[in-house]
Design a protein around this motif. Structure first.
Motif, short mmCIF file in Angstrom:
data_model
loop_
_atom_site.label_atom_id
_atom_site.label_comp_id
_atom_site.label_asym_id
_atom_site.label_seq_id
_atom_site.Cartn_x
_atom_site.Cartn_y
_atom_site.Cartn_z
N LYS A 11 -1.52 -7.43 -5.35
CA LYS A 11 -2.74 -6.67 -5.11
C LYS A 11 -3.81 -7.10 -6.11
O LYS A 11 -3.68 -6.89 -7.32
CB LYS A 11 -2.45 -5.18 -5.26
CG LYS A 11 -3.61 -4.26 -4.94
CD LYS A 11 -3.20 -2.80 -5.07
CE LYS A 11 -2.12 -2.44 -4.08
NZ LYS A 11 -1.80 -0.99 -4.11
N SER A 62 0.30 -6.33 4.40
CA SER A 62 -0.27 -6.39 3.07
C SER A 62 0.87 -6.52 2.07
O SER A 62 1.79 -5.71 2.07
CB SER A 62 -1.10 -5.14 2.78
OG SER A 62 -2.13 -4.98 3.72
N HIS A 87 0.81 -1.23 0.00
CA HIS A 87 0.00 0.00 0.00
C HIS A 87 0.84 1.27 0.00
O HIS A 87 0.42 2.30 0.53
CB HIS A 87 -0.94 0.00 1.21
CG HIS A 87 -2.08 -0.97 1.08
ND1 HIS A 87 -2.68 -1.55 2.16
CD2 HIS A 87 -2.71 -1.46 -0.01
CE1 HIS A 87 -3.64 -2.37 1.74
NE2 HIS A 87 -3.67 -2.33 0.43
N ASP A 140 -7.34 -5.80 -0.29
CA ASP A 140 -7.04 -6.13 -1.68
C ASP A 140 -5.72 -6.87 -1.86
O ASP A 140 -5.50 -7.49 -2.90
CB ASP A 140 -7.03 -4.86 -2.54
CG ASP A 140 -6.05 -3.80 -2.05
OD1 ASP A 140 -5.51 -3.96 -0.95
OD2 ASP A 140 -5.85 -2.80 -2.78
N GLU A 148 -10.20 -3.20 -3.48
CA GLU A 148 -10.48 -2.46 -2.25
C GLU A 148 -11.71 -1.57 -2.43
O GLU A 148 -11.69 -0.59 -3.18
CB GLU A 148 -9.27 -1.61 -1.86
CG GLU A 148 -9.36 -0.99 -0.49
CD GLU A 148 -9.05 -2.01 0.62
OE1 GLU A 148 -9.29 -1.68 1.78
OE2 GLU A 148 -8.56 -3.11 0.30
N SER A 198 -4.52 -2.03 8.56
CA SER A 198 -5.53 -2.76 7.80
C SER A 198 -5.72 -4.12 8.44
O SER A 198 -4.95 -4.53 9.32
CB SER A 198 -5.13 -2.91 6.32
OG SER A 198 -4.30 -4.05 6.13
N GLY A 246 -13.11 -4.91 2.41
CA GLY A 246 -11.87 -4.58 1.73
C GLY A 246 -10.82 -5.65 1.92
O GLY A 246 -11.12 -6.81 2.22
#
Length: 677
Positions: free
Chosen positions: A631, A627, A261, A610, A644, A305, A608
């Motif tokens: 993706k 994360s 991210h 992703d 997302e 997240s 969400g």
């Protein structure tokens, strides 16, 4: 959570852009010594050995040979090495792709990192999401070709992370974590932690044996964990400055390469990002408490997240008393220990110890209070560690927090096992959604089930699971006994029941209380929804900066033919029921099904998630998830759209949501009403 499985081996461009932070003046290290150290792979009776080297530049940092490390990580037949003594350059060749280690420039250069990491011929793509061991009742599609756009290679400049490469006897030596972070991470084989004396695999045995594991504080003491926590680092109160720089630099390298991210958060490089957010100083601190707190804030406050979490907070420095603390957990339990400490603080406060003014009291006062309250004196090991008669630095703040709630409604507050998550803004909101959905669920609602009501079938499950035993279904077809362990088995048996109920015209896949799981289970479900068993997963690889499309075929009828008779698309109207709880794979399934025209989405916007989940560990032995660089999403009009918050709910529940979730009769009525419009 969404994760891809992997298998470990024996141990567990070009300059298109550069991974970096501020560049120090170049210096060249000299080897000052070496030693063969043990590598324990989950047991103490057997071990491998690995030679570590010491340098004058980073005397406490273990350096290892690139040839030895990579030769152990990969099969010997898969990798070749070429040394250029004239230029002090080592070249590693795998899958026809070169990685060059330039010890004069302190750089690692590769034109296609993912191809170097990959396993050609065994996957849909060289380093595809599904490994060959995950092809259980699945195969690479013969109908559709898997594709990827051209990769963008790059150089890693280690000087910018204050790390280096040392030329030594036709080989190169690198700090251990550089090699583990760069090469073992994409294989999910980044499992070794150095305690000052030996390396230990802590990731695999963590959930059952490494006490300090955040999600099970009641793990019992055992010889393996005792040995791991008893290394020479455990006796050091402060972290050596060179080791702190090593930890910080290799973490920045790891996150620059693999954190998914960066673009959304505007991260150019992690050194700048951490400095801007006030965490660089803490992460570089030689004070273990400050370093640990900064790491906690990084994961829960900055990453923030559902895929970002700490699994093991206990590191290898100043841990001589961790075994004693674990005995307290085993004796009292988390809430019992808190209650006992609270009683102890109240008694000391009554006896005149003014915690709120900064007093901490004496060991004798604590011992007397324990005797008065009939508390086992082992409790004091939480406050006075390693035989010290002085309280740990954290204790005053803990005591003050306990006193502040005395006599208030918060005095009986429930103990939260996942400490630190309160720093997370978005994830804390997600947790509240999860708790709300859980309150709506009936107590006797099983974790995986099949219900048929009128003309509608419901398939409910709380996790995307792939047990690895799906291939055994060719001998014994799935039954309800496998629902919890195999999502493929659940769907196979569900459709066996549905086909025996000719009145069924709709199938609702209920993900309202599903937090994700294995990607192999996600592709399996997509195969059941497809008219021909074909499943397509697309994603953007932020490491290689390329777009990938993988096609699989799911043998939904278990006849072994992988043909057009698989899949149930077109035979039923499919709906996917989601809530804010639906995360990761439970967010990806409605996205891909909607994009492929396989199903409509009902309920509320999914939560969400992703990126695939990526486990990692740092040089202190902290283990966490983040994360990853993979993706999920789709390319649209030349632009990549991640999963997302990209799902558009076709039939929203709106204000009636709380009355509809887990009320299948009401949902059937709603769908009938929609059909009548």
């Amino acid at each position: 959570m969404m994760k891809a499985k992997s298998l470990a081996k024996r141990f567990l461009g070009l300059s298109a852009f550069c991974l970096c932070f501020s560049v120090p003046t170049a210096t060249f290290a000299a080897v000052t010594g070496s030693a063969d150290v043990r590598v324990y792979i989950g047991r103490l009776d057997k071990y491998e050995t690995l030679k570590i080297y010491h340098t004058d530049r980073q005397p406490t940092v273990p350096y290892v040979s690139a040839v030895e490390y990579l030769g152990n990580l990969y099969d010997a037949s898969e990798i070749a090495f070429h040394a250029n003594e004239a230029n002090n350059v080592l070249t590693a060749v795998r899958n026809g792709i070169e990685v060059t280690f330039d010890s004069r420039e302190d750089t690692l250069v590769c034109a296609d990192w993912d191809a170097f990491f990959g396993s050609y011929g065994a996957r849909a793509l060289p380093n595809g999401i599904l490994g060959p061991h995950e092809f259980n009742a699945q195969a690479v599609s013969r109908k559709h070709s898997s594709t990827e756009t051209e990769a963008r290679g790059f150089a890693i400049d280690l000087k910018r992370y204050e790390q280096d490469i040392v030329w030594h006897e036709d080989d190169v030596l690198l700090p251990f974590a550089v090699l583990q972070n760069v090469f073992a991470t994409p294989m999910r084989a980044n499992r070794l932690s150095f305690n000052g004396d030996s390396f230990y695999n802590i990731s695999e045995p963590m959930t059952k044996h490494i006490y300090g594991f955040e999600r099970n504080p009641l793990l019992r003491k055992n010889a393996y964990a005792d040995a791991y926590y008893a290394g020479s680092f455990s006796k050091r109160k402060d972290i050596p400055a060179d080791y702190a720089r090593y930890a910080y630099g290799t973490n920045c390298l790891l996150f620059d390469m693999y954190y998914g991210h960066k673009e959304e958060k505007g991260i150019k490089d992690f050194d700048s990002y951490l400095a801007e957010n006030g965490l660089k100083e803490g992460l570089l601190s030689t004070d273990r408490e400050k370093s640990d707190e900064a790491f906690l804030s990084l994961i829960y406050k900055l990453f923030d997240s559902g895929h970002d979490s700490i699994l093991l907070r206990t590191g290898v420095f100043h841990t001589g008393s961790i075994a004693e603390v674990q005995e307290i957990f085993q004796m009292y339990g988390p809430k019992g220990m808190r209650d006992a400490l609270q009683r102890l603080v109240y008694r000391l406060d009554d006896k005149g110890v003014d915690f709120l003014s900064g007093e901490v009291g004496t060991y004798a006062q604590y011992a007397a209070a324990c005797e008065d309250l009939q508390l086992d004196p082992i409790l004091l090991h939480y406050i006075f560690r390693g035989g010290s008669k002085e309280p740990e630095a954290f204790w005053l703040a803990d005591a003050q927090e306990l006193l502040k709630v005395r006599g208030t409604a918060d005095e009986e507050i429930e103990v939260e096992l996942f400490t630190g998550m309160s720093q997370s803004r978005d994830f804390s909101s997600f947790v509240q959604t999860v708790k709300h959905i859980e309150t709506l669920k009936p107590e006797d609602f099983s974790a995986a089930r099949v219900d048929i009501i009128d003309d509608t079938a419901f398939i409910y499950f709380e996790s995307f699971n792939e047990s690895g035993n799906e291939a055994s279904f060719y001998f014994a077809p799935p039954s309800p006994e496998v629902y919890d362990s195999s999502t493929f088995g659940l769907f196979y048996d569900a459709f066996a029941q549905i086909q025996q109920a000719p009145q069924v015209k709709r199938v609702v896949i209920d993900l309202s209380s599903n937090g994700g799981g294995e990607v192999g289970a996600l592709t399996a479900v997509l195969g059941f929804l497809a008219p021909d068993g074909e499943a397509n997963i697309t994603y953007y690889n932020t490491l290689n900066q390329n777009y990938c499309s993988e096609w699989y075929h799911v043998d939904t009828n278990l006849d072994g033919h992988f043909d057009g008779r698989d899949g149930f698309g077109g035979q039923y109207a499919f709906y996917i029921l989601t809530s804010g709880y639906s995360y990761s794979c439970a967010n990806a399934l409605p996205f891909f099904a909607q994009q492929g025209g396989l199903a409509k989405v009902i309920g509320e916007q999914p939560g969400g998630g992703d990126c695939l989940l990526l486990p990692f560990q740092d040089t202190y032995g902290h283990v966490a998830n983040m994360s990853s660089n993979l993706k999920l999403g789709r390319m649209k009009g030349g632009s990549f759209c991640s999963t997302e918050h990209a799902v558009k709910v076709d039939i929203p529940f709106g204000v009636q949501a709380d009355k509809l979730y887990f009320n299948y009769a009401a949902i059937v009525k709603l769908l009938h009403e929609r059909d009548a419009l």
